[in-house]
Design a protein around this motif. Sequence first.
Motif, PDB file in Angstrom:
ATOM      1  N   MET A 182      17.581  -0.883   5.417  1.00 31.19           N
ATOM      2  CA  MET A 182      18.373  -0.107   4.494  1.00 31.19           C
ATOM      3  C   MET A 182      18.982   1.087   5.234  1.00 31.19           C
ATOM      4  SD  MET A 182      16.033  -0.042   1.061  1.00 31.19           S
ATOM      5  CE  MET A 182      14.484   0.241   1.872  1.00 31.19           C
ATOM      6  N   VAL A 183      20.116   1.525   4.750  1.00 30.01           N
ATOM      7  CA  VAL A 183      20.783   2.686   5.326  1.00 30.01           C
ATOM      8  C   VAL A 183      20.584   3.867   4.374  1.00 30.01           C
ATOM      9  CG1 VAL A 183      22.993   3.655   6.052  1.00 30.01           C
ATOM     10  CG2 VAL A 183      22.487   1.250   6.498  1.00 30.01           C
ATOM     11  N   PHE A 184      20.257   5.010   4.964  1.00 34.94           N
ATOM     12  CA  PHE A 184      20.054   6.227   4.191  1.00 34.94           C
ATOM     13  C   PHE A 184      20.992   7.313   4.689  1.00 34.94           C
ATOM     14  CE2 PHE A 184      16.141   3.926   3.719  1.00 34.94           C
ATOM     15  CZ  PHE A 184      15.754   4.184   2.419  1.00 34.94           C
ATOM     16  N   LYS A 185      21.488   8.124   3.774  1.00 33.23           N
ATOM     17  CA  LYS A 185      22.315   9.279   4.110  1.00 33.23           C
ATOM     18  C   LYS A 185      21.439  10.509   3.939  1.00 33.23           C
ATOM     19  CE  LYS A 185      26.803  11.384   3.177  1.00 33.23           C
ATOM     20  NZ  LYS A 185      28.050  11.245   2.394  1.00 33.23           N
ATOM     21  N   ILE A 217      13.208  12.005  11.687  1.00 30.74           N
ATOM     22  CA  ILE A 217      13.953  13.220  12.041  1.00 30.74           C
ATOM     23  C   ILE A 217      13.104  14.487  11.930  1.00 30.74           C
ATOM     24  CG2 ILE A 217      16.236  12.277  11.560  1.00 30.74           C
ATOM     25  CD1 ILE A 217      16.142  13.586   8.833  1.00 30.74           C
ATOM     26  N   ALA A 218      11.805  14.338  11.753  1.00 26.05           N
ATOM     27  CA  ALA A 218      10.914  15.495  11.595  1.00 26.05           C
ATOM     28  C   ALA A 218      10.940  16.422  12.808  1.00 26.05           C
ATOM     29  CB  ALA A 218       9.490  15.025  11.322  1.00 26.05           C
ATOM     30  N   ASP A 219      11.105  15.869  13.995  1.00 30.16           N
ATOM     31  CA  ASP A 219      11.083  16.688  15.210  1.00 30.16           C
ATOM     32  C   ASP A 219      12.388  17.444  15.466  1.00 30.16           C
ATOM     33  OD1 ASP A 219      12.562  14.404  15.764  1.00 30.16           O
ATOM     34  OD2 ASP A 219      11.900  14.312  17.851  1.00 30.16           O
ATOM     35  N   ARG A 220      13.386  17.235  14.651  1.00 31.20           N
ATOM     36  CA  ARG A 220      14.695  17.868  14.865  1.00 31.20           C
ATOM     37  C   ARG A 220      14.822  19.245  14.208  1.00 31.20           C
ATOM     38  NH1 ARG A 220      19.224  13.670  16.060  1.00 31.20           N
ATOM     39  NH2 ARG A 220      17.938  12.135  17.109  1.00 31.20           N
ATOM     40  N   ASN A 221      13.817  19.690  13.486  1.00 30.21           N
ATOM     41  CA  ASN A 221      13.797  21.022  12.891  1.00 30.21           C
ATOM     42  C   ASN A 221      14.954  21.250  11.908  1.00 30.21           C
ATOM     43  OD1 ASN A 221      12.338  23.413  12.642  1.00 30.21           O
ATOM     44  ND2 ASN A 221      13.691  24.498  14.056  1.00 30.21           N
ATOM     45  N   PHE A 222      15.354  20.196  11.193  1.00 28.20           N
ATOM     46  CA  PHE A 222      16.400  20.306  10.174  1.00 28.20           C
ATOM     47  C   PHE A 222      15.799  20.788   8.863  1.00 28.20           C
ATOM     48  CE2 PHE A 222      18.925  16.496  12.081  1.00 28.20           C
ATOM     49  CZ  PHE A 222      19.542  17.328  12.982  1.00 28.20           C
ATOM     50  N   ASN A 223      16.601  21.468   8.075  1.00 35.15           N
ATOM     51  CA  ASN A 223      16.245  21.784   6.698  1.00 35.15           C
ATOM     52  C   ASN A 223      16.852  20.656   5.850  1.00 35.15           C
ATOM     53  OD1 ASN A 223      15.659  22.816   4.216  1.00 35.15           O
ATOM     54  ND2 ASN A 223      16.858  24.689   4.442  1.00 35.15           N
ATOM     55  N   ILE A 224      16.049  19.654   5.541  1.00 32.38           N
ATOM     56  CA  ILE A 224      16.540  18.482   4.818  1.00 32.38           C
ATOM     57  C   ILE A 224      16.688  18.813   3.345  1.00 32.38           C
ATOM     58  CG2 ILE A 224      16.070  16.082   4.190  1.00 32.38           C
ATOM     59  CD1 ILE A 224      14.390  15.947   6.790  1.00 32.38           C
ATOM     60  N   GLU A 225      17.887  18.616   2.823  1.00 32.68           N
ATOM     61  CA  GLU A 225      18.158  18.872   1.414  1.00 32.68           C
ATOM     62  C   GLU A 225      17.874  17.642   0.560  1.00 32.68           C
ATOM     63  OE1 GLU A 225      21.980  20.625   0.526  1.00 32.68           O
ATOM     64  OE2 GLU A 225      22.064  21.432   2.557  1.00 32.68           O
ATOM     65  N   PHE A 226      18.341  16.476   1.056  1.00 32.77           N
ATOM     66  CA  PHE A 226      18.273  15.276   0.220  1.00 32.77           C
ATOM     67  C   PHE A 226      18.414  14.040   1.108  1.00 32.77           C
ATOM     68  CE2 PHE A 226      20.379  12.336  -2.907  1.00 32.77           C
ATOM     69  CZ  PHE A 226      19.315  12.247  -3.776  1.00 32.77           C
ATOM     70  N   VAL A 227      17.677  12.996   0.791  1.00 36.07           N
ATOM     71  CA  VAL A 227      17.800  11.710   1.471  1.00 36.07           C
ATOM     72  C   VAL A 227      18.131  10.678   0.406  1.00 36.07           C
ATOM     73  CG1 VAL A 227      16.662   9.972   2.882  1.00 36.07           C
ATOM     74  CG2 VAL A 227      16.093  12.389   3.219  1.00 36.07           C
ATOM     75  N   GLN A 228      19.224   9.947   0.609  1.00 35.07           N
ATOM     76  CA  GLN A 228      19.722   9.015  -0.403  1.00 35.07           C
ATOM     77  C   GLN A 228      19.973   7.645   0.219  1.00 35.07           C
ATOM     78  OE1 GLN A 228      23.564  10.192  -1.838  1.00 35.07           O
ATOM     79  NE2 GLN A 228      23.473   8.852  -3.598  1.00 35.07           N
ATOM     80  N   GLU A 229      19.477   6.603  -0.438  1.00 35.44           N
ATOM     81  CA  GLU A 229      19.771   5.246   0.016  1.00 35.44           C
ATOM     82  C   GLU A 229      21.228   4.936  -0.289  1.00 35.44           C
ATOM     83  OE1 GLU A 229      18.352   0.637  -0.675  1.00 35.44           O
ATOM     84  OE2 GLU A 229      17.269   2.239  -1.682  1.00 35.44           O
TER      85      GLU A 229
END
Length: 70
Positions: free
Chosen positions: A1-4, A37-49
Amino acid sequence: MVFKVYYQETINQVPIRENTKSLYLEGSSVGEVRKKIADRNFNIEFVQEVTGAYLEYEKQNKDFKVLEIG
């Protein structure tokens, strides 16, 4: 599956719509994508399929690229 994934570039950055970036990743679940992507130090807002017509629409964007992260 692809996630944005919608994110801010640093964990300390307050989410502001104009500064939100996005990337595409393959994975089996939202949790797996977050781990990738946990090691990239991003502030993740939302993950959507992204599936079906929405995926086809996104593929039309010249910047569409699914990242390969192991």
